[in-house]
Design a protein around this motif. Structure first.
Motif, mmCIF file in Angstrom:
data_model
loop_
_atom_site.group_PDB
_atom_site.id
_atom_site.type_symbol
_atom_site.label_atom_id
_atom_site.label_comp_id
_atom_site.label_asym_id
_atom_site.label_seq_id
_atom_site.Cartn_x
_atom_site.Cartn_y
_atom_site.Cartn_z
ATOM 1 N N ASP A 97 53.548 79.306 -23.397
ATOM 2 C CA ASP A 97 54.817 79.113 -23.609
ATOM 3 C C ASP A 97 55.711 79.884 -22.890
ATOM 4 N N PRO A 98 55.818 79.909 -21.698
ATOM 5 C CA PRO A 98 54.998 78.616 -20.587
ATOM 6 C C PRO A 98 53.680 79.452 -20.231
ATOM 7 N N ARG A 99 52.785 78.697 -19.887
ATOM 8 C CA ARG A 99 51.378 78.954 -19.394
ATOM 9 C C ARG A 99 51.742 79.752 -18.030
ATOM 10 N N ASP A 100 51.050 81.109 -17.879
ATOM 11 C CA ASP A 100 51.267 81.613 -16.470
ATOM 12 C C ASP A 100 50.153 82.246 -16.202
ATOM 13 N N VAL A 101 49.977 82.717 -14.934
ATOM 14 C CA VAL A 101 48.909 83.477 -14.071
ATOM 15 C C VAL A 101 49.470 84.470 -13.433
ATOM 16 N N THR A 102 49.065 85.791 -13.449
ATOM 17 C CA THR A 102 49.319 86.807 -12.415
ATOM 18 C C THR A 102 48.283 87.134 -11.588
ATOM 19 N N LEU A 103 48.748 87.345 -10.131
ATOM 20 C CA LEU A 103 47.696 87.762 -9.301
ATOM 21 C C LEU A 103 48.454 89.144 -8.635
ATOM 22 N N ARG A 104 47.615 90.145 -8.910
ATOM 23 C CA ARG A 104 48.033 91.682 -8.376
ATOM 24 C C ARG A 104 47.526 91.504 -6.840
ATOM 25 N N LEU A 105 48.578 91.793 -6.041
ATOM 26 C CA LEU A 105 48.442 91.833 -4.556
ATOM 27 C C LEU A 105 47.850 93.198 -4.231
ATOM 28 N N ARG A 119 57.689 72.690 -23.098
ATOM 29 C CA ARG A 119 57.719 72.010 -24.370
ATOM 30 C C ARG A 119 57.361 70.131 -24.054
ATOM 31 N N HIS A 120 57.682 70.007 -22.617
ATOM 32 C CA HIS A 120 57.322 68.912 -22.458
ATOM 33 C C HIS A 120 55.890 68.224 -22.267
ATOM 34 N N CYS A 121 55.169 68.322 -23.057
ATOM 35 C CA CYS A 121 53.468 68.404 -22.959
ATOM 36 C C CYS A 121 53.209 67.183 -22.180
ATOM 37 N N ARG A 122 53.831 66.019 -22.511
ATOM 38 C CA ARG A 122 53.315 64.649 -21.950
ATOM 39 C C ARG A 122 54.251 64.155 -20.636
ATOM 40 N N ASP A 123 54.613 65.163 -20.006
ATOM 41 C CA ASP A 123 55.680 64.667 -18.884
ATOM 42 C C ASP A 123 54.753 64.418 -17.455
ATOM 43 N N GLY A 124 53.805 64.545 -17.568
ATOM 44 C CA GLY A 124 52.858 64.159 -16.422
ATOM 45 C C GLY A 124 52.448 65.472 -15.621
ATOM 46 N N PHE A 125 52.873 66.487 -15.949
ATOM 47 C CA PHE A 125 52.543 67.764 -15.223
ATOM 48 C C PHE A 125 50.984 68.104 -15.193
ATOM 49 N N LEU A 140 44.748 75.104 -22.124
ATOM 50 C CA LEU A 140 45.301 76.719 -21.681
ATOM 51 C C LEU A 140 44.609 76.751 -20.235
ATOM 52 N N ARG A 141 43.498 76.419 -19.995
ATOM 53 C CA ARG A 141 42.692 76.814 -18.842
ATOM 54 C C ARG A 141 43.274 75.664 -17.762
ATOM 55 N N GLN A 142 43.964 74.859 -17.842
ATOM 56 C CA GLN A 142 44.301 73.770 -16.710
ATOM 57 C C GLN A 142 44.718 74.429 -15.503
ATOM 58 N N PRO A 143 45.668 75.405 -15.571
ATOM 59 C CA PRO A 143 45.918 75.889 -14.017
ATOM 60 C C PRO A 143 45.038 76.645 -13.431
ATOM 61 N N PHE A 144 43.937 77.028 -13.961
ATOM 62 C CA PHE A 144 43.164 77.843 -13.039
ATOM 63 C C PHE A 144 42.564 77.323 -11.963
ATOM 64 N N SER A 145 42.108 76.198 -11.964
ATOM 65 C CA SER A 145 41.612 75.380 -10.717
ATOM 66 C C SER A 145 42.695 75.511 -9.659
ATOM 67 N N TYR A 146 43.733 75.212 -9.900
ATOM 68 C CA TYR A 146 45.019 75.434 -8.922
ATOM 69 C C TYR A 146 45.103 76.845 -8.599
ATOM 70 N N GLU A 163 44.563 67.422 -24.799
ATOM 71 C CA GLU A 163 45.418 67.852 -25.974
ATOM 72 C C GLU A 163 46.001 69.171 -25.731
ATOM 73 N N PRO A 164 47.536 69.100 -25.719
ATOM 74 C CA PRO A 164 48.203 70.598 -25.892
ATOM 75 C C PRO A 164 47.759 71.763 -26.705
ATOM 76 N N TYR A 165 47.871 72.790 -26.143
ATOM 77 C CA TYR A 165 47.245 74.118 -26.846
ATOM 78 C C TYR A 165 45.838 74.044 -27.192
ATOM 79 N N THR A 166 44.889 73.253 -26.603
ATOM 80 C CA THR A 166 43.512 73.474 -26.631
ATOM 81 C C THR A 166 43.128 74.386 -25.584
#
Length: 140
Positions: free
Chosen positions: A41-49, A121-127, A14-20, A7-10
């Motif tokens: 909106d959009p979900r993002d992650v930062t990696l400090r190098l 915004r396309h929460c059910r597009d298969g991504f 929100l944690r879905q990208p973390f494993s990747y 379910e979006p926004y749960t």
């Protein structure tokens, strides 16, 4: 294949990208000094190098490299001199180090042009199924 819709926004969504991202961090090894989640909106992650740069991934444009200007947990990071890495929205983790090297060298398909592969915004597009692959939650 069993399809599981998150379910979006749960919190789980929100944690879905973390494993990747964790797999990308493993591939980059000591180059990553720290990493954190941004907002949605959009979900993002930062990696400090370790070289004062940063890689930011978001669910619309994939990976971008730049000099870290500002950002932190729960904030969108600001980068200067941005170059988007080649490989699409969700390149295999083992391909990110080479794409990073290309972006640093200014070669390959990296670009300052911001690609837009999808809308957050396309929460059910298969991504989300592609993200679930890295979490090991998609079963055959």
């Amino acid at each position: 294949m069993a399809v599981r819709h998150v379910e979006p926004y749960t919190d789980e969504w929100l944690r879905q990208p973390f494993s990747y991202v964790e797999r990308v961090v493993e591939q980059l090894g000591a180059e990553v000094a720290d990493w954190w989640e941004g907002p949605c909106d959009p979900r993002d992650v930062t990696l400090r190098l370790s070289d004062d740069g940063a890689l930011v991934w978001d669910e619309e444009s994939g990976w971008r490299l730049g000099r870290f200007v500002s950002g932190g947990l729960g904030e969108h990071s600001e980068l200067a001199g941005v170059r988007y890495l080649c490989g699409g929205l969700l390149p295999r983790p083992e391909r990110v180090p080479e794409a990073l090297a290309d972006a640093r060298a200014g070669v390959g398909a990296s670009s300052a042009w911001r690609p837009c592969y999808r809308s957050h915004r396309h929460c059910r597009d298969g991504f989300d199924l592609a993200l679930d692959y890295y979490a090991g939650t998609v079963t055959a």
